[in-house]
Design an enzyme around this catalytic site. Sequence first.
Site, short mmCIF file in Angstrom:
data_model
loop_
_atom_site.label_atom_id
_atom_site.label_comp_id
_atom_site.label_asym_id
_atom_site.label_seq_id
_atom_site.Cartn_x
_atom_site.Cartn_y
_atom_site.Cartn_z
N THR A 137 2.04 9.61 -5.83
CA THR A 137 0.87 8.86 -6.25
C THR A 137 -0.19 9.79 -6.79
O THR A 137 -1.18 10.09 -6.15
CB THR A 137 0.30 7.94 -5.17
N LYS A 157 -5.63 13.31 -9.96
CA LYS A 157 -6.00 12.64 -8.72
C LYS A 157 -4.76 12.53 -7.85
O LYS A 157 -3.64 12.45 -8.35
CB LYS A 157 -6.61 11.26 -8.98
N SER A 189 -8.68 -2.57 3.39
CA SER A 189 -9.78 -3.31 4.03
C SER A 189 -11.10 -2.57 3.94
O SER A 189 -11.21 -1.55 3.34
CB SER A 189 -9.41 -3.61 5.48
#
Length: 396
Positions: A188, A177, A396
């Site tokens: 990441t 991923k 968010s």
Amino acid sequence: MDQIQNKVKKLDEYQWPQGFFSDGIHAGLRDGLDLGWIYSETPAAAAGVYTTSQFQAAPTKLTKNTINLNHQLQAVVMNSVCANSCTGPQGEADALVMQQAVADKMTIDSNLVGVASTGVIGQYMPMGLITAGIKKLELGDSDKVAHAVMTTDSHAKTISVAADIDGETVIVSGFCKGSGMIHPNMATMLGFVTTDAKIASYELQALLSEHVNDTFNQITVDGDTSTNDMVTVMANGASGVDVAASDEFEAAFHQVLSYLAQEIAADGEGATKLVEANVKHAETKEDAQKIAKQIVGSNLVKSAIFGDDANWGRIMGAIGQTDAKLDVDHVSLWINGIQLVKDSISVNFDEAVVKETLASSKVVIDVDVNVGEASGQAWGCDLTYDYVKINASYRS
């Protein structure tokens, strides 16, 4: 080399090597799959490479220490949504709970269990959901685990390769991923490779460390390195085929890592194009790799490619930023096979033709720096409006 490649074949569908099982489930961390594992029916030789961030996350440190302890793994449990990074002693305790929960479930030593997490930094793990989810994991053969670790990825990234070694078949499979916060060493991203080959752990570690440098460490999306990320390899020997010093196995292994690295680069957050930079005639391989990565990492280059702009000056600017040795009066440059620069000055080219080719889903930049015989390669993506949109609202 061609003879070796003829014995290495990418499979049409993802296939777990012999003796490996997996699962991915919805544990309640988000809508969709969010928790998974890999399990080998026997302890496997293990190797890993890890983020260079000083804020290395609790699960990453735990897995590194676990592999370094006995160079074996039998399972890796992984989750998305929460990175369990910058969470202090509580985060370390939570990673240990995840490790022990898998060990208890399968009645194996906890030092055979790796842990991997990805998601938002600084949030504590929802351990009630995690431990309940681990109890539900099963021994399947799907690729659902690859979906369970996705964050901003647009799709699961998987590959299986079969290698013919002296008439016997060895499978090397991998998934990963990664989409944003990509600028290894490491970034990441989480990568997991499994194989049924028989190989000593020290040989596996050497192979991983060598080929990561040419694959995962040569991709960039946004120049940011994360806290969690790692690539692990498990080799359980279930095929019975000893691959020590096997060129075919090394070719299959490299193909898996290279494919996954390019999948991450192409799936950069908001990206529309994969960008490949190839540098030749550098003084050293290190110089060639450095130049290639500087090109694909330049925001000005990435923006120009997004805009289909044949502004080769931005590429030359990126090359000049490095401390690599150059023949500054004799650098040549091509985009998708069309020469734009010779001897460090522009050649006549059709701007409309180059603009058209820049609209392709893959843009290849070739550079000749004319000082030696070494070459290097790197991958990145274009920089789009959507990259900002995605990261402006990540939490968010």
